[in-house]
Design an enzyme around this catalytic site. Structure first.
Site, PDB file in Angstrom:
ATOM      1  N   ASN A   1     -20.369 -35.591  16.779  1.00 19.65           N
ATOM      2  CA  ASN A   1     -20.391 -37.007  16.420  1.00 19.65           C
ATOM      3  C   ASN A   1     -19.720 -37.200  15.063  1.00 19.65           C
ATOM      4  O   ASN A   1     -19.216 -36.241  14.466  1.00 19.65           O
ATOM      5  CB  ASN A   1     -21.829 -37.535  16.403  1.00 19.65           C
ATOM      6  CG  ASN A   1     -22.728 -36.731  15.496  1.00 19.65           C
ATOM      7  OD1 ASN A   1     -22.504 -36.639  14.288  1.00 19.65           O
ATOM      8  ND2 ASN A   1     -23.756 -36.105  16.087  1.00 19.65           N
TER       9      ASN A   1
ATOM     10  N   ASP B   1     -27.922 -35.636  21.240  1.00 18.10           N
ATOM     11  CA  ASP B   1     -28.980 -35.918  22.209  1.00 18.10           C
ATOM     12  C   ASP B   1     -28.825 -35.068  23.466  1.00 18.10           C
ATOM     13  O   ASP B   1     -29.808 -34.790  24.161  1.00 18.10           O
ATOM     14  CB  ASP B   1     -28.955 -37.401  22.599  1.00 18.10           C
ATOM     15  CG  ASP B   1     -29.315 -38.294  21.424  1.00 18.10           C
ATOM     16  OD1 ASP B   1     -30.225 -37.925  20.666  1.00 18.10           O
ATOM     17  OD2 ASP B   1     -28.679 -39.349  21.252  1.00 18.10           O
TER      18      ASP B   1
ATOM     19  N   PHE C   1     -34.625 -40.916  11.018  1.00 17.09           N
ATOM     20  CA  PHE C   1     -33.480 -41.811  10.832  1.00 17.09           C
ATOM     21  C   PHE C   1     -33.052 -42.335  12.205  1.00 17.09           C
ATOM     22  O   PHE C   1     -33.166 -41.623  13.212  1.00 17.09           O
ATOM     23  CB  PHE C   1     -32.311 -41.079  10.178  1.00 17.09           C
ATOM     24  CG  PHE C   1     -32.236 -41.266   8.693  1.00 17.09           C
ATOM     25  CD1 PHE C   1     -31.251 -42.051   8.124  1.00 17.09           C
ATOM     26  CD2 PHE C   1     -33.169 -40.659   7.871  1.00 17.09           C
ATOM     27  CE1 PHE C   1     -31.189 -42.222   6.755  1.00 17.09           C
ATOM     28  CE2 PHE C   1     -33.119 -40.829   6.499  1.00 17.09           C
ATOM     29  CZ  PHE C   1     -32.115 -41.613   5.932  1.00 17.09           C
TER      30      PHE C   1
ATOM     31  N   LYS D   1     -39.164 -45.890  18.068  1.00 12.19           N
ATOM     32  CA  LYS D   1     -39.109 -44.472  17.709  1.00 12.19           C
ATOM     33  C   LYS D   1     -40.249 -44.103  16.763  1.00 12.19           C
ATOM     34  O   LYS D   1     -40.833 -43.018  16.852  1.00 12.19           O
ATOM     35  CB  LYS D   1     -37.765 -44.143  17.056  1.00 12.19           C
ATOM     36  CG  LYS D   1     -36.591 -44.182  18.018  1.00 12.19           C
ATOM     37  CD  LYS D   1     -35.279 -43.826  17.311  1.00 12.19           C
ATOM     38  CE  LYS D   1     -34.116 -43.853  18.299  1.00 12.19           C
ATOM     39  NZ  LYS D   1     -32.823 -43.532  17.642  1.00 12.19           N
TER      40      LYS D   1
ATOM     41  N   LYS E   1     -11.340 -20.668  27.918  1.00 12.10           N
ATOM     42  CA  LYS E   1     -10.902 -22.041  27.674  1.00 12.10           C
ATOM     43  C   LYS E   1     -10.745 -22.792  29.000  1.00 12.10           C
ATOM     44  O   LYS E   1     -10.135 -22.284  29.948  1.00 12.10           O
ATOM     45  CB  LYS E   1      -9.578 -22.035  26.918  1.00 12.10           C
ATOM     46  CG  LYS E   1      -9.034 -23.437  26.642  1.00 12.10           C
ATOM     47  CD  LYS E   1      -7.687 -23.377  25.941  1.00 12.10           C
ATOM     48  CE  LYS E   1      -7.120 -24.784  25.768  1.00 12.10           C
ATOM     49  NZ  LYS E   1      -5.775 -24.758  25.145  1.00 12.10           N
TER      50      LYS E   1
ATOM     51  N   ASP F   1     -36.302 -32.531  20.941  1.00 14.16           N
ATOM     52  CA  ASP F   1     -36.499 -33.584  19.936  1.00 14.16           C
ATOM     53  C   ASP F   1     -37.130 -32.975  18.678  1.00 14.16           C
ATOM     54  O   ASP F   1     -38.329 -32.658  18.660  1.00 14.16           O
ATOM     55  CB  ASP F   1     -37.399 -34.678  20.502  1.00 14.16           C
ATOM     56  CG  ASP F   1     -37.399 -35.931  19.643  1.00 14.16           C
ATOM     57  OD1 ASP F   1     -37.421 -35.796  18.402  1.00 14.16           O
ATOM     58  OD2 ASP F   1     -37.367 -37.040  20.197  1.00 14.16           O
TER      59      ASP F   1
ATOM     60  N   LYS G   1     -42.665 -41.333  18.543  1.00 13.21           N
ATOM     61  CA  LYS G   1     -42.568 -39.983  17.979  1.00 13.21           C
ATOM     62  C   LYS G   1     -43.654 -39.695  16.948  1.00 13.21           C
ATOM     63  O   LYS G   1     -43.685 -38.624  16.349  1.00 13.21           O
ATOM     64  CB  LYS G   1     -41.182 -39.776  17.353  1.00 13.21           C
ATOM     65  CG  LYS G   1     -40.048 -39.908  18.368  1.00 13.21           C
ATOM     66  CD  LYS G   1     -38.702 -39.558  17.763  1.00 13.21           C
ATOM     67  CE  LYS G   1     -37.587 -39.742  18.789  1.00 13.21           C
ATOM     68  NZ  LYS G   1     -36.271 -39.267  18.290  1.00 13.21           N
TER      69      LYS G   1
END
Length: 395
Positions: free
Chosen positions: A200, A269, A313, A327, A279, A296, A331
Site C-alpha cells: 500500500n 488486510d 488507526f 472498529k 516469476k 488482526d 476490536k
C-alpha cells in the site's frame, strides 16, 4: 545554552531572545572561541543571567560551577556546535566549562552543528555524530544552503525559529515518563513471487513521528516497522519486518511487556494464498490471485490478559466516524485515531495530517498540522486517557 566558536553564534543570540519570550529561563556557557564572534555581554543582556565562561568558578560553592549548572538545566543545547567541539564531545573531554558541563549532565543534550560543508561531510565528523546519536544526543541540522565561507552545501546552523520548534519537543512534557510504548509503523509487503508483492501507499511518516513524540515524552519506545525509506528515530527496541505475518509475530511477542500499544502500521488486510517460487509469466489476458485474510494484530493485542492500553488507526474514504467507532467497539480498543484518505494534504506520503480521535465516552478532532505536531498532540491525549483509565481502575 552552550555557544562554541563560529559565525553562526549571532543566530544563537536571537534564539536566546526567542526562548525568553516563550518563558524559558536561559543560562549561557561560552567557549573562548565563541567570545571572538559574539561578546558575553550580548548574551547576558538577552538571557538576563550572567554568562559562564570559566571551568572553576570561585563565586560558586566549592568552585564547582559546572556541576551546579549541569544539575540546574532541564535541557542543554550547543548552538552552534563546531566540528572541533563535536569531536571533543565524542571523546569525552572536560578541559573547559562547556565540555565539562556536557560530561556532567543528567538532562537531555542537543547540538546544532555549523561548519563548512566539507568539514561536515568528512568521515571523522560523520563518525563522531553517529556515536553521539548512539548515546542519545539529539542532532538538530545542519541545513543546506549558502555558507559564510562562500560555498554551498550542508553546514548552516538551523534558523532560530526552527530550533525553537525542536526545543519545544525535546524539552518534552514527560507525560509518559516511566512508561513503555510499542508502536507499529509503515506498510507490509505480501509476496506474490520473487519480484512482486502486494502493498500500500504508507510511508511510515506518521508512525515514526509518533515514536519520536513518545521518546520526547519520556517513554521507553519499541518500534516494529515494515519496509520504509525514512530513517527511524533511535528507539530502545527496533524490529524491521516485511509481511503482515512477520509484523503480527513481532508485535505479539512483545506487546504484553509494554504499557501502551499504538498500531499505526498500514497492515495488509489480505495476502496471496500461494507464493510462486518462480516469476509469474505474462501469458493469459487475465490473472486471478486467491487471497486470504491476514491476522488482526490490533484485536489480538487487545485480547492479551491483561492488555496494554491499545490504540488503533483507521484510514477511511467515507463515513469516517461510524467505521472508526465500529472498529473501536469490535476490536475492544481503548482509543482509535482516524484520518480521511483521498485528500492530498493528509494520510499516505503526506507531511501533514488531521485526525479524528475516538474513545468509549469521548472524541476530539486534531486539525490539519504537520505530522510532527499531530503526533505530539496524540501522545499527550493517549497519556491523558491512559492515566485516567489506570486511576479509575486503582481507585
Amino acid at each position: 545554552m552552550g555557544v562554541t566558536g563560529g559565525i553562526a553564534a549571532y543566530k544563537t543570540a536571537e534564539l536566546t531572545r526567542l526562548l525568553r519570550v516563550e518563558g524559558a529561563e536561559v543560562r549561557v556557557a561560552m567557549t573562548e572561541a565563541a567570545m571572538q564572534f559574539v561578546g558575553a555581554l550580548t548574551f547576558q543582556a538577552l538571557s538576563g543571567n550572567p554568562v559562564h565562561t570559566q571551568l572553576l568558578d570561585a563565586q560558586t560553592e566549592a568552585g564547582m560551577g559546572h556541576i551546579s549548572l549541569a544539575r540546574w538545566a532541564d535541557l542543554i543545547l550547543i548552538a552552534p556546535a563546531s566540528a572541533d567541539f563535536i569531536a571533543r564531545l565524542r571523546a569525552g573531554f572536560a578541559s573547559d566549562l562547556l565540555s565539562a558541563l556536557c560530561l556532567a549532565r543528567t538532562c537531555p543534550l542537543a547540538i546544532a552543528p555549523a561548519m563548512n560543508q566539507a568539514m561536515w561531510k568528512h568521515p571523522a565528523t560523520q563518525e563522531n555524530v553517529a556515536r553521539l546519536t548512539d548515546w542519545g544526543v539529539q542532532i538538530l541540522g545542519p541545513a543546506q544552503g549558502s555558507l559564510a565561507c562562500g560555498e554551498e552545501g550542508p553546514g548552516r546552523m538551523l534558523e532560530p525559529s526552527v530550533l525553537l520548534q525542536h526545543l519545544a519537543g525535546l524539552s518534552g512534557s514527560g507525560v509518559l515518563t516511566g512508561l513503555s510504548v510499542l508502536i507499529s509503523a509503515g506498510p507490509t509487503r505480501e509476496p506474490l513471487d520473487p519480484v512482486r508483492y502486494l502493498s500500500n501507499r504508507s510511508s511510515g511518516k506518521m508512525g515514526l513521528a509518533i515514536a519520536l513524540a513518545a521518546l520526547r515524552a519520556g517513554a521507553k519506545v519499541g518500534l516494529v516497522h515494515g519496509p520504509i525509506a525514512l530513517k527511524p528515530p533511535r528507539c530502545h527496541e527496533q524490529i524491521q519486518v516485511e509481511s503482515a505475518q512477520e509484523m503480527h509475530r513481532a508485535v505479539l511477542e512483545r506487546a504484553a511487556a509494554y504499557d501502551i500499544y499504538i498500531g499505526a502500521a498500514a497492515v495488509a488486510d489480505y495476502t496471496p494464498m500461494q507464493y510462486s517460487s518462480q516469476k509469474i509469466k505474462k501469458t493469459d489476458d487475465k490473472l486471478s490471485i486467491p487471497l486470504s485474510k491476514t491476522a488482526d494484530i490490533l484485536a489480538a493485542v487487545a485480547q492479551i490478559a491483561p492488555p496494554p492500553f491499545t490504540v488503533g488507526f483507521a484510514a477511511e474514504s467515507e463515513d469516517l466516524e461510524n467505521y472508526a467507532r465500529g472498529k473501536l467497539q469490535n476490536k475492544k480498543l481503548d482509543m482509535i485515531a482516524a484520518n480521511a484518505i483521498g485528500n492530498d494534504n493528509t494520510g499516505f506520503n503526506s507531511d501533514t495530517n488531521a485526525l479524528s480521535v475516538f474513545w468509549q465516552d469521548g472524541s476530539i478532532v486534531l486539525p490539519l498540522a504537520s505530522k510532527t505536531r499531530i503526533a505530539e498532540q496524540l501522545i499527550n491525549l493517549i497519556a491523558q486517557r491512559f492515566h485516567a483509565k489506570n486511576s479509575t481502575q486503582t481507585s
